[in-house]
Write a protein that holds these residues in place. Structure first.
Motif, PDB file in Angstrom:
ATOM      1  N   LEU A 114      29.857  20.865  39.023  1.00 29.28           N
ATOM      2  CA  LEU A 114      29.450  21.225  37.670  1.00 29.28           C
ATOM      3  C   LEU A 114      28.579  20.105  37.117  1.00 29.28           C
ATOM      4  N   SER A 115      27.354  20.433  36.710  1.00 32.32           N
ATOM      5  CA  SER A 115      26.431  19.426  36.192  1.00 32.32           C
ATOM      6  C   SER A 115      26.083  19.712  34.741  1.00 32.32           C
ATOM      7  N   PHE A 116      25.958  18.621  33.978  1.00 34.65           N
ATOM      8  CA  PHE A 116      25.588  18.724  32.575  1.00 34.65           C
ATOM      9  C   PHE A 116      24.634  17.587  32.252  1.00 34.65           C
ATOM     10  N   ASP A 117      23.462  17.938  31.714  1.00 31.19           N
ATOM     11  CA  ASP A 117      22.438  16.945  31.386  1.00 31.19           C
ATOM     12  C   ASP A 117      22.716  16.355  30.003  1.00 31.19           C
ATOM     13  N   VAL A 118      23.400  15.214  29.980  1.00 29.06           N
ATOM     14  CA  VAL A 118      23.783  14.576  28.724  1.00 29.06           C
ATOM     15  C   VAL A 118      22.547  14.067  27.984  1.00 29.06           C
ATOM     16  N   ALA A 119      21.599  13.503  28.733  1.00 26.81           N
ATOM     17  CA  ALA A 119      20.431  12.872  28.115  1.00 26.81           C
ATOM     18  C   ALA A 119      19.521  13.870  27.399  1.00 26.81           C
ATOM     19  N   ARG A 120      19.386  15.088  27.941  1.00 26.40           N
ATOM     20  CA  ARG A 120      18.431  16.042  27.366  1.00 26.40           C
ATOM     21  C   ARG A 120      19.077  17.276  26.746  1.00 26.40           C
ATOM     22  N   SER A 121      20.374  17.255  26.588  1.00 22.00           N
ATOM     23  CA  SER A 121      21.081  18.419  26.040  1.00 22.00           C
ATOM     24  C   SER A 121      20.811  18.581  24.547  1.00 22.00           C
ATOM     25  N   VAL A 122      20.610  19.828  24.133  1.00 18.76           N
ATOM     26  CA  VAL A 122      20.441  20.109  22.702  1.00 18.76           C
ATOM     27  C   VAL A 122      21.795  20.209  21.998  1.00 18.76           C
ATOM     28  N   SER A 123      22.868  20.321  22.775  1.00 14.56           N
ATOM     29  CA  SER A 123      24.212  20.431  22.202  1.00 14.56           C
ATOM     30  C   SER A 123      24.755  19.087  21.721  1.00 14.56           C
TER      31      SER A 123
END
Length: 142
Positions: free
Chosen positions: A42-51
């Protein structure tokens, strides 16, 4: 599976921002191991997330720095035989990591001095210890 993950009241991640990859788990399992893609990444882009709110982003990036690759946090789960259970485990671990990274820093410690009684107790203990050691110094005469 939920469409969004609620990490904190101000941080809710949309399901579209999560990227899942499936592969075969390692370890024992006989014939089933070669057919079922039960391992989940499971990957999540912390740097570019709008959330991620702008006020939380620098704190989260700093706290997750050793786990990020190009700003992306990846969680692997392969402890269960079922893909569904591994997906759930990966999401739970992601939420726990992000919640810890988003937590406010602890309050600064206010400097205090030892009380007069504490100083006296410390010095009295030092004197007792000194007397004990001084008593050991004397040789034994036979």
């Amino acid at each position: 599976m939920p469409e969004e993950l609620r990490v904190t009241p101000s941080l809710v991640i949309a399901g579209a921002e999560l990227h899942e990859r499936f592969s075969r788990s390692s370890g024992p399992g006989g014939q089933g191991v070669n057919t079922a893609d039960s391992r989940v990444e499971l990957s999540f882009d912390v740097a570019r997330s709008v959330s991620v709110p702008e006020h939380l982003r620098p704190r989260m990036l700093a706290r997750l720095a050793n786990r990020l690759t190009a700003g992306v946090l990846t969680i692997a789960a392969s402890e269960y035989r079922s893909q569904l259970a591994n997906r759930q485990a990966a999401r739970e671990r992601l939420v726990a990591l992000l919640r810890a990274a988003a937590a406010p820093p602890p309050a600064a410690r206010r400097a205090t001095k030892p009380s007069r009684g504490a100083k006296e107790r410390r010095l009295a203990e030092k004197r007792r210890r000194s007397d004990t050691k001084r008593g050991r110094r004397g040789g034994y005469d036979d």
